[in-house]
Design a protein around this motif. Structure first.
Motif, short mmCIF file in Angstrom:
data_model
loop_
_atom_site.label_atom_id
_atom_site.label_comp_id
_atom_site.label_asym_id
_atom_site.label_seq_id
_atom_site.Cartn_x
_atom_site.Cartn_y
_atom_site.Cartn_z
N LEU A 1 15.42 2.02 14.28
CA LEU A 1 16.41 1.84 15.34
C LEU A 1 16.48 3.02 16.31
O LEU A 1 16.70 2.82 17.51
N THR A 2 16.29 4.24 15.80
CA THR A 2 16.39 5.40 16.70
C THR A 2 15.31 5.39 17.78
O THR A 2 15.64 5.49 18.97
N PRO A 3 14.03 5.28 17.44
CA PRO A 3 13.02 5.22 18.52
C PRO A 3 13.15 3.97 19.38
O PRO A 3 12.84 4.00 20.58
N ALA A 4 13.63 2.87 18.78
CA ALA A 4 13.82 1.65 19.56
C ALA A 4 14.89 1.87 20.62
O ALA A 4 14.74 1.44 21.78
N ALA A 5 15.97 2.52 20.25
CA ALA A 5 17.05 2.79 21.21
C ALA A 5 16.57 3.67 22.35
O ALA A 5 16.91 3.45 23.52
N GLU A 6 15.76 4.67 22.03
CA GLU A 6 15.23 5.55 23.07
C GLU A 6 14.33 4.79 24.03
O GLU A 6 14.31 5.04 25.23
N ALA A 7 13.54 3.85 23.49
CA ALA A 7 12.64 3.07 24.32
C ALA A 7 13.41 2.12 25.25
O ALA A 7 12.95 1.81 26.36
N LEU A 8 14.60 1.69 24.82
CA LEU A 8 15.35 0.68 25.56
C LEU A 8 16.44 1.25 26.46
O LEU A 8 16.93 0.54 27.36
N ARG A 9 16.84 2.49 26.26
CA ARG A 9 18.05 3.00 26.90
C ARG A 9 17.99 2.99 28.43
O ARG A 9 19.00 2.80 29.10
N GLU A 10 16.83 3.15 29.01
CA GLU A 10 16.75 3.23 30.47
C GLU A 10 16.92 1.87 31.14
O GLU A 10 17.71 1.71 32.06
N LYS A 11 16.16 0.87 30.66
CA LYS A 11 16.21 -0.45 31.31
C LYS A 11 17.14 -1.43 30.62
O LYS A 11 17.62 -2.38 31.26
N TYR A 12 17.40 -1.22 29.34
CA TYR A 12 18.25 -2.16 28.59
C TYR A 12 19.29 -1.37 27.79
O TYR A 12 19.25 -1.34 26.56
N PRO A 13 20.22 -0.73 28.51
CA PRO A 13 21.19 0.15 27.83
C PRO A 13 22.10 -0.57 26.83
O PRO A 13 22.49 0.01 25.83
N LEU A 14 22.44 -1.83 27.09
CA LEU A 14 23.31 -2.54 26.15
C LEU A 14 22.62 -2.70 24.80
O LEU A 14 23.25 -2.50 23.75
N ALA A 15 21.34 -3.06 24.81
CA ALA A 15 20.60 -3.19 23.55
C ALA A 15 20.54 -1.86 22.82
O ALA A 15 20.70 -1.79 21.60
N ALA A 16 20.34 -0.78 23.58
CA ALA A 16 20.31 0.55 22.97
C ALA A 16 21.64 0.88 22.33
O ALA A 16 21.70 1.42 21.21
N VAL A 17 22.74 0.55 23.02
CA VAL A 17 24.10 0.81 22.49
C VAL A 17 24.31 0.06 21.18
O VAL A 17 24.88 0.61 20.22
N LEU A 18 23.85 -1.16 21.10
CA LEU A 18 24.02 -1.94 19.87
C LEU A 18 23.27 -1.32 18.71
O LEU A 18 23.75 -1.35 17.56
N LEU A 19 22.13 -0.74 18.99
CA LEU A 19 21.38 -0.05 17.93
C LEU A 19 22.11 1.20 17.49
O LEU A 19 22.22 1.49 16.29
N TRP A 20 22.60 1.98 18.46
CA TRP A 20 23.35 3.19 18.11
C TRP A 20 24.60 2.85 17.31
O TRP A 20 24.93 3.52 16.34
N ARG A 21 25.31 1.80 17.74
CA ARG A 21 26.52 1.40 17.01
C ARG A 21 26.20 0.99 15.58
O ARG A 21 26.97 1.30 14.66
N ALA A 22 25.08 0.31 15.37
CA ALA A 22 24.71 -0.11 14.02
C ALA A 22 24.52 1.10 13.12
O ALA A 22 24.95 1.11 11.96
N MET A 23 23.89 2.15 13.66
CA MET A 23 23.66 3.37 12.86
C MET A 23 24.95 4.14 12.65
O MET A 23 25.19 4.70 11.57
N ILE A 24 25.82 4.16 13.67
CA ILE A 24 27.12 4.84 13.53
C ILE A 24 27.97 4.14 12.46
O ILE A 24 28.53 4.78 11.55
N ASP A 25 28.07 2.83 12.57
CA ASP A 25 28.89 2.07 11.62
C ASP A 25 28.38 2.21 10.20
O ASP A 25 29.18 2.34 9.25
#
Length: 476
Positions: free
Chosen positions: A393-417
């Motif tokens: 999830l971490t590298p996936a979020a980095e790959a997505l954060r620029e063009k697909y920030p919502l998807a990146a946020v969902l990955l970060w939230r999953a790891m936070i939770d």
């Protein structure tokens, strides 16, 4: 270019005397620099003098018993690298026989070094492995007695506890020559016929544990079999004898997919496609067998060699469908006519989108790559995300954060939770960083859709985990 730039021309302009003064100054308090300067001075006298100093240093390193902690580890690596460079780059061109002897002594040094340093990162091992490769070019130029060299190689392989002499047969095959390789083969086969003997000083309990972990229940016998097989295969490879190489594998060995694949590829290289295919079909493929990918590659190569292209294509699609491995899919698409490949790719992506394992599907879309599909997958199946899979999830979020920030946020939230719900205190620092990542892209997300906006998520996080003070202290 400025005259103050650190380069060869500007430093040369300072003059020999000034440079000598500077070298003496910077070497004060640095054993590494002093050692290197002394070696260079020795080399100015001649390669023989340099060899004498290198030999002294190798003896000193062998005698040392002090543990090398992480603070001194870098210095040790630099010291070892310097000795190798002196042997291979300065002594070898002028005195190859002397260089060969020193390189052998350096390789023999490996066990004593490994025993007193933590090499979990493999840096020290890399120095020894790289050094051993130089036997290939130094050996043929050295004046060596073939019989003595064969005996030396054989003795080293029987006492190869740390693998320091792995691959030495292939590296020295040109030096030993055909006669030497045959002599070595005779020594190995004679050894194989001798009864196995355990070291007399082994404690009975230790021997019991060794036997328990061995394949046949006899540690000494298994060790001898492995050594024999390895040596005879390396000799066969050096002699270009494919049949002799394959003959070292038992029927049980050939049931292992990875070994079956290796043998099949060798048979294919000899134009024996039918025999290769027969070898593969005799392997045991159960569940996620070790070597499945190698087996698949060999199986497809066999089918292609036999002109069974449709079967090869079917197997490629089947393997992709089962594993989402992108490699067979890429090969599958290359064979299709124009436009058919586009339709097949769309079908493959649809299959990946509905794949049971969300995380494998995510990996596929990232590797393909198709970030748009990856983002849609996350937003559609967010409730299936496992925050414990942070390595995905971490590298996936980095790959997505620029063009697909919502998807990146969902990955970060999953790891936070996951970190907070499971009380993974060692992950709190990362979770806090992920929360800051969520803040950094919040303004870029115009619509959170069915998901809670950032402030609402943050308020809920406070409510659910207000007592996780060690986490909130890390949030800034």
């Amino acid at each position: 270019m400025s005259k103050k730039t650190l380069n060869k021309d500007n430093l040369t302009a300072l003059g020999a005397k000034r440079l000598a003064d500077l070298l003496l100054e910077v070497s004060t308090g640095s054993a590494d620099i002093k050692r290197r300067l002394r070696l260079e001075l020795s080399y100015s006298v001649g390669a023989t003098e340099l060899a004498r100093d290198v030999r002294k240093r190798l003896v000193s390193l062998r005698k040392s018993t002090s543990f090398v902690g992480w603070r001194k580890r870098k210095s040790l690596i630099k010291d070892l690298t310097t000795q190798v460079d002196m042997i291979t780059e300065k002594i070898a061109p002028e005195e190859p026989t002397e260089a060969f002897e020193l390189l052998w002594q350096f390789t023999e040094l490996a066990p004593s070094v490994y025993e007193r340093v933590d090499d979990s990162r493999g840096d020290v091992g890399d120095v020894f492995r790289s050094a051993a490769l130089r036997f290939e070019d130094i050996g043929p130029r050295a004046v060596l007695d073939s019989t003595a060299l064969v005996s030396r190689v054989w003795d080293a392989l029987r006492d190869n506890g740390y693998g320091e002499f792995d691959g030495i047969i292939g590296l020295l095959a040109p030096t030993m020559g055909e006669e030497g390789l045959q002599h070595l083969k005779d020594l190995v086969e004679t050894y194989n016929e001798m009864p196995s003997e355990e070291p007399s000083d082994d404690h009975e309990a230790l021997q019991f544990l060794r036997d328990l972990r061995s394949d046949s229940g006899n540690y000494a016998s298994d060790r001898k079999d492995r050594l024999t097989k390895m040596c005879l295969q390396e000799i066969a490879e050096a002699q270009g004898d494919t049949a002799a190489y394959i003959a070292q594998y038992s029927e049980r060995d050939l049931e292992r997919p990875k070994i079956a694949a290796e043998v099949a590829q060798l048979l294919l290289s000899q134009g024996q496609a039918n025999d290769a295919l027969k070898t593969l079909t005799g392997a045991h493929l159960t569940g996620r067998a070790i070597g499945q990918r190698e087996w698949d590659a060999a199986y497809i190569a066999c089918l292609i060699a036999l002109g069974r292209i449709d079967e090869a294509q079917s197997h490629r699609w089947e393997r992709f469908s089962e594993t989402l491995n992108p490699d067979p899919l890429r090969d599958y698409l290359k064979v299709l006519p124009d436009f058919d490949d586009i339709e097949a790719e769309d079908t493959a992506k649809a299959k990946a989108f509905d794949y049971e394992d969300l995380h494998l599907a995510l990996i596929f879309f990232l590797d393909w790559p198709d970030l748009s599909c990856a983002a849609r997958l996350i937003e559609t199946r967010a409730d299936e995300l496992d925050g414990d899979f942070y390595h995905i999830l971490t590298p996936a979020a980095e790959a997505l954060r620029e063009k697909y920030p919502l998807a990146a946020v969902l990955l970060w939230r999953a790891m936070i939770d996951h970190a907070l719900t499971e009380g993974r205190s060692t992950r709190y620092g990362h979770a806090a960083d992920h929360l800051m990542d969520c803040v950094s892209v919040d303004e870029e997300i115009g619509n959170y859709g069915p998901f809670a906006p950032h402030l609402s998520y943050l308020a809920d996080l406070h409510t659910r985990h207000e007592r996780k003070t060690s986490f909130w202290r890390k949030v800034h």
